[in-house]
Design a protein around this motif. Sequence first.
Motif, short mmCIF file in Angstrom:
data_model
loop_
_atom_site.label_atom_id
_atom_site.label_comp_id
_atom_site.label_asym_id
_atom_site.label_seq_id
_atom_site.Cartn_x
_atom_site.Cartn_y
_atom_site.Cartn_z
N VAL A 1 0.87 -1.17 0.00
CA VAL A 1 0.00 0.00 0.00
C VAL A 1 0.91 1.22 0.00
O VAL A 1 1.84 1.31 0.81
CB VAL A 1 -0.93 0.02 1.22
CG1 VAL A 1 -1.81 1.28 1.18
CG2 VAL A 1 -1.80 -1.23 1.25
N TYR A 2 0.65 2.14 -0.91
CA TYR A 2 1.47 3.33 -1.07
C TYR A 2 0.74 4.55 -0.51
O TYR A 2 -0.45 4.74 -0.75
CB TYR A 2 1.80 3.55 -2.54
CG TYR A 2 2.87 2.60 -3.05
CD1 TYR A 2 2.59 1.25 -3.23
CD2 TYR A 2 4.16 3.04 -3.33
CE1 TYR A 2 3.56 0.36 -3.66
CE2 TYR A 2 5.14 2.16 -3.78
CZ TYR A 2 4.83 0.82 -3.94
OH TYR A 2 5.80 -0.05 -4.38
N TYR A 3 1.50 5.35 0.23
CA TYR A 3 0.98 6.54 0.88
C TYR A 3 1.87 7.73 0.54
O TYR A 3 3.06 7.58 0.31
CB TYR A 3 0.99 6.40 2.39
CG TYR A 3 0.25 5.22 2.95
CD1 TYR A 3 0.85 3.98 3.06
CD2 TYR A 3 -1.05 5.35 3.42
CE1 TYR A 3 0.19 2.89 3.60
CE2 TYR A 3 -1.73 4.27 3.97
CZ TYR A 3 -1.09 3.05 4.06
OH TYR A 3 -1.77 1.98 4.60
N CYS A 4 1.28 8.92 0.59
CA CYS A 4 2.10 10.13 0.52
C CYS A 4 2.00 10.85 1.86
O CYS A 4 1.07 10.65 2.64
CB CYS A 4 1.66 11.04 -0.61
SG CYS A 4 0.04 11.77 -0.40
N ASN A 5 2.97 11.69 2.11
CA ASN A 5 2.99 12.52 3.32
C ASN A 5 4.14 13.49 3.18
O ASN A 5 4.81 13.53 2.15
CB ASN A 5 3.17 11.66 4.58
CG ASN A 5 2.51 12.27 5.80
OD1 ASN A 5 2.71 13.45 6.10
ND2 ASN A 5 1.70 11.49 6.49
N THR A 6 4.37 14.25 4.21
CA THR A 6 5.54 15.12 4.21
C THR A 6 6.78 14.28 4.49
O THR A 6 6.68 13.11 4.89
CB THR A 6 5.41 16.21 5.28
OG1 THR A 6 5.38 15.59 6.56
CG2 THR A 6 4.13 17.01 5.09
N GLY A 7 7.92 14.91 4.33
CA GLY A 7 9.17 14.21 4.59
C GLY A 7 9.31 13.79 6.05
O GLY A 7 9.99 12.80 6.34
N ASP A 8 8.66 14.49 6.95
CA ASP A 8 8.72 14.13 8.37
C ASP A 8 7.41 13.56 8.88
O ASP A 8 7.15 13.53 10.07
CB ASP A 8 9.16 15.32 9.22
CG ASP A 8 8.20 16.51 9.10
OD1 ASP A 8 8.45 17.55 9.74
OD2 ASP A 8 7.20 16.40 8.34
N GLN A 9 6.57 13.15 7.94
CA GLN A 9 5.31 12.45 8.26
C GLN A 9 4.43 13.25 9.21
O GLN A 9 3.83 12.70 10.14
CB GLN A 9 5.61 11.08 8.87
CG GLN A 9 6.49 10.21 7.98
CD GLN A 9 6.86 8.90 8.64
OE1 GLN A 9 6.06 8.31 9.34
NE2 GLN A 9 8.08 8.43 8.42
N SER A 10 4.32 14.53 8.95
CA SER A 10 3.63 15.40 9.89
C SER A 10 2.15 15.61 9.58
O SER A 10 1.43 16.18 10.41
CB SER A 10 4.33 16.76 9.96
OG SER A 10 4.33 17.37 8.68
N TRP A 11 1.70 15.18 8.42
CA TRP A 11 0.28 15.32 8.09
C TRP A 11 -0.46 14.03 8.41
O TRP A 11 0.15 12.95 8.47
CB TRP A 11 0.13 15.65 6.60
CG TRP A 11 0.60 17.02 6.23
CD1 TRP A 11 0.86 18.06 7.09
CD2 TRP A 11 0.86 17.52 4.92
NE1 TRP A 11 1.29 19.16 6.38
CE2 TRP A 11 1.29 18.86 5.05
CE3 TRP A 11 0.78 16.97 3.64
CZ2 TRP A 11 1.63 19.66 3.96
CZ3 TRP A 11 1.12 17.76 2.56
CH2 TRP A 11 1.54 19.09 2.71
N PRO A 12 -1.78 14.11 8.60
CA PRO A 12 -2.55 12.89 8.82
C PRO A 12 -2.44 11.97 7.61
O PRO A 12 -2.49 12.43 6.46
CB PRO A 12 -3.99 13.40 8.99
CG PRO A 12 -3.85 14.83 9.40
CD PRO A 12 -2.63 15.33 8.69
#
Length: 119
Positions: free
Chosen positions: A97-108
């Motif tokens: 499963v592929y996800y996107c987020n910020t580089g520091d995983q700060s978004w939900p």
Amino acid sequence: QVQLVESGGGLVQAGGSLRLSCAASGSGFTGSLFRATTLAWYRQAPGNQRGMVARINMIGNTIYEESVKGRFTISRDNGKKTVHLQMDSLKPEDTAVYYCNTGDQSWPWGQGTQVTVSS
């Protein structure tokens, strides 16, 4: 609150290609904020931890996990607040499963998009 919606996954044979997209939205979420944020794609296979696949900073510099170098390309469209992952020469071990987020995983986290590569 930022919302992330991933799309573009599916079932593909080994050697095939997929293009994933991730759209960011939210009340008060501005294009300036998106433009200034390092973005990344992550993946999680069954039984494994979620790990970074690729990241792109605000000036377009990219970093890739070793196993996807030369096969995956991350890009961003700041005007549409979207980040893409072009995946070529797919292998069964890319199944996740592929996800996107910020580089520091700060978004939900969003729900992700399933990529299945058959041999």
